[in-house]
Scaffold this motif. Structure first.
Motif, PDB file in Angstrom:
ATOM      1  N   UNK A 166     -10.555   0.022  -2.774  1.00  0.00           N
ATOM      2  CA  UNK A 166     -11.927   0.001  -2.288  1.00  0.00           C
ATOM      3  C   UNK A 166     -12.454   1.418  -2.133  1.00  0.00           C
ATOM      4  N   UNK A 167     -13.716   1.600  -2.474  1.00  0.00           N
ATOM      5  CA  UNK A 167     -14.317   2.925  -2.266  1.00  0.00           C
ATOM      6  C   UNK A 167     -14.639   3.141  -0.790  1.00  0.00           C
ATOM      7  N   UNK A 168     -14.368   2.150   0.039  1.00  0.00           N
ATOM      8  CA  UNK A 168     -14.548   2.264   1.485  1.00  0.00           C
ATOM      9  C   UNK A 168     -13.207   2.395   2.207  1.00  0.00           C
ATOM     10  N   UNK A 169     -12.135   2.439   1.450  1.00  0.00           N
ATOM     11  CA  UNK A 169     -10.796   2.521   2.047  1.00  0.00           C
ATOM     12  C   UNK A 169     -10.602   3.861   2.722  1.00  0.00           C
ATOM     13  N   UNK A 170      -9.706   3.881   3.656  1.00  0.00           N
ATOM     14  CA  UNK A 170      -9.412   5.127   4.361  1.00  0.00           C
ATOM     15  C   UNK A 170      -8.258   5.860   3.701  1.00  0.00           C
ATOM     16  N   UNK A 188       0.814  -1.222   0.000  1.00  0.00           N
ATOM     17  CA  UNK A 188       0.000   0.000   0.000  1.00  0.00           C
ATOM     18  C   UNK A 188       0.842   1.265   0.000  1.00  0.00           C
ATOM     19  N   UNK A 189       1.978   1.231   0.682  1.00  0.00           N
ATOM     20  CA  UNK A 189       2.811   2.436   0.780  1.00  0.00           C
ATOM     21  C   UNK A 189       3.396   2.857  -0.567  1.00  0.00           C
ATOM     22  N   UNK A 190       3.334   1.987  -1.561  1.00  0.00           N
ATOM     23  CA  UNK A 190       3.911   2.303  -2.865  1.00  0.00           C
ATOM     24  C   UNK A 190       2.910   2.886  -3.865  1.00  0.00           C
ATOM     25  N   UNK A 191       1.665   3.099  -3.455  1.00  0.00           N
ATOM     26  CA  UNK A 191       0.681   3.604  -4.402  1.00  0.00           C
ATOM     27  C   UNK A 191       1.042   4.974  -4.966  1.00  0.00           C
ATOM     28  N   UNK A 192       1.429   5.910  -4.107  1.00  0.00           N
ATOM     29  CA  UNK A 192       1.725   7.262  -4.609  1.00  0.00           C
ATOM     30  C   UNK A 192       2.878   7.249  -5.605  1.00  0.00           C
ATOM     31  N   UNK A 193       3.921   6.472  -5.326  1.00  0.00           N
ATOM     32  CA  UNK A 193       5.046   6.390  -6.249  1.00  0.00           C
ATOM     33  C   UNK A 193       4.626   5.718  -7.559  1.00  0.00           C
ATOM     34  N   UNK A 212      -6.213 -11.776  -3.688  1.00  0.00           N
ATOM     35  CA  UNK A 212      -5.868 -10.792  -2.655  1.00  0.00           C
ATOM     36  C   UNK A 212      -7.119 -10.128  -2.088  1.00  0.00           C
ATOM     37  N   UNK A 213      -8.093  -9.869  -2.954  1.00  0.00           N
ATOM     38  CA  UNK A 213      -9.345  -9.286  -2.467  1.00  0.00           C
ATOM     39  C   UNK A 213      -9.984 -10.208  -1.430  1.00  0.00           C
ATOM     40  N   UNK A 246      -1.793  -6.635  -6.063  1.00  0.00           N
ATOM     41  CA  UNK A 246      -2.086  -7.816  -5.269  1.00  0.00           C
ATOM     42  C   UNK A 246      -1.590  -7.559  -3.854  1.00  0.00           C
ATOM     43  N   UNK A 247      -1.680  -8.579  -2.998  1.00  0.00           N
ATOM     44  CA  UNK A 247      -1.285  -8.373  -1.611  1.00  0.00           C
ATOM     45  C   UNK A 247      -2.112  -7.271  -0.973  1.00  0.00           C
ATOM     46  N   UNK A 248      -1.527  -6.608   0.002  1.00  0.00           N
ATOM     47  CA  UNK A 248      -2.245  -5.561   0.729  1.00  0.00           C
ATOM     48  C   UNK A 248      -2.593  -4.335  -0.119  1.00  0.00           C
ATOM     49  N   UNK A 249      -1.956  -4.192  -1.265  1.00  0.00           N
ATOM     50  CA  UNK A 249      -2.201  -3.018  -2.117  1.00  0.00           C
ATOM     51  C   UNK A 249      -3.637  -2.944  -2.614  1.00  0.00           C
ATOM     52  N   UNK A 250      -4.354  -4.073  -2.619  1.00  0.00           N
ATOM     53  CA  UNK A 250      -5.748  -4.046  -3.076  1.00  0.00           C
ATOM     54  C   UNK A 250      -6.641  -3.253  -2.125  1.00  0.00           C
TER      55      UNK A 250
END
Length: 116
Positions: free
Chosen positions: A49-53, A10-15, A78-79, A41-45
């Motif tokens: 979600x439109x419910x993600x924080x 997840x921490x790599x989304x912005x990059x 992963x989902x 995949x993994x936690x990046x999914x």
């Protein structure tokens, strides 16, 4: 040129999104067409979600690149593992049965692989 971005943290989304935007901008300035897919995949999914924080700006950026033709694919395995329902995903997200299989197929089809 066909390019596959792979994200599993997840921490790599912005990059990842910044890399994709840079590639799209370069393609426009140099008149180079790119076909781009992001496989999460993994936690990046969780961020799909439109419910993600997640930050609203990330959601907006994902929508912008999707509107430019970038395929954003979520691994169904992963989902399930992270208990994210398909109905909770943003409408511009595509679900693939297995992220690792999607990556292998794209590489076999000649996509360049990038993992930010």
């Amino acid at each position: 040129m066909n390019v596959l971005f792979h994200i599993d943290r997840s921490v790599n989304w912005n990059m990842t999104v910044a890399n994709v935007m840079n590639m799209l901008d370069y393609g426009k300035s140099e008149n180079i067409p790119f076909t781009i897919e992001i496989v999460a995949n993994g936690e990046a999914v969780l961020e799909l979600s439109n419910r993600a924080s997640s930050e609203d700006t990330l959601d907006e950026k994902l929508k912008v690149i999707a509107d430019q033709g970038v395929i954003i694919a979520a691994c169904n395995n992963a989902l399930k593992a992270h208990k994210v329902n398909a109905t909770d995903l943003h409408t511009f997200i595509t679900i693939v049965p297995a992220g690792v299989v999607e990556i292998a197929i794209k590489q076999n089809d000649g996509y360049s692989y990038i993992k930010p």
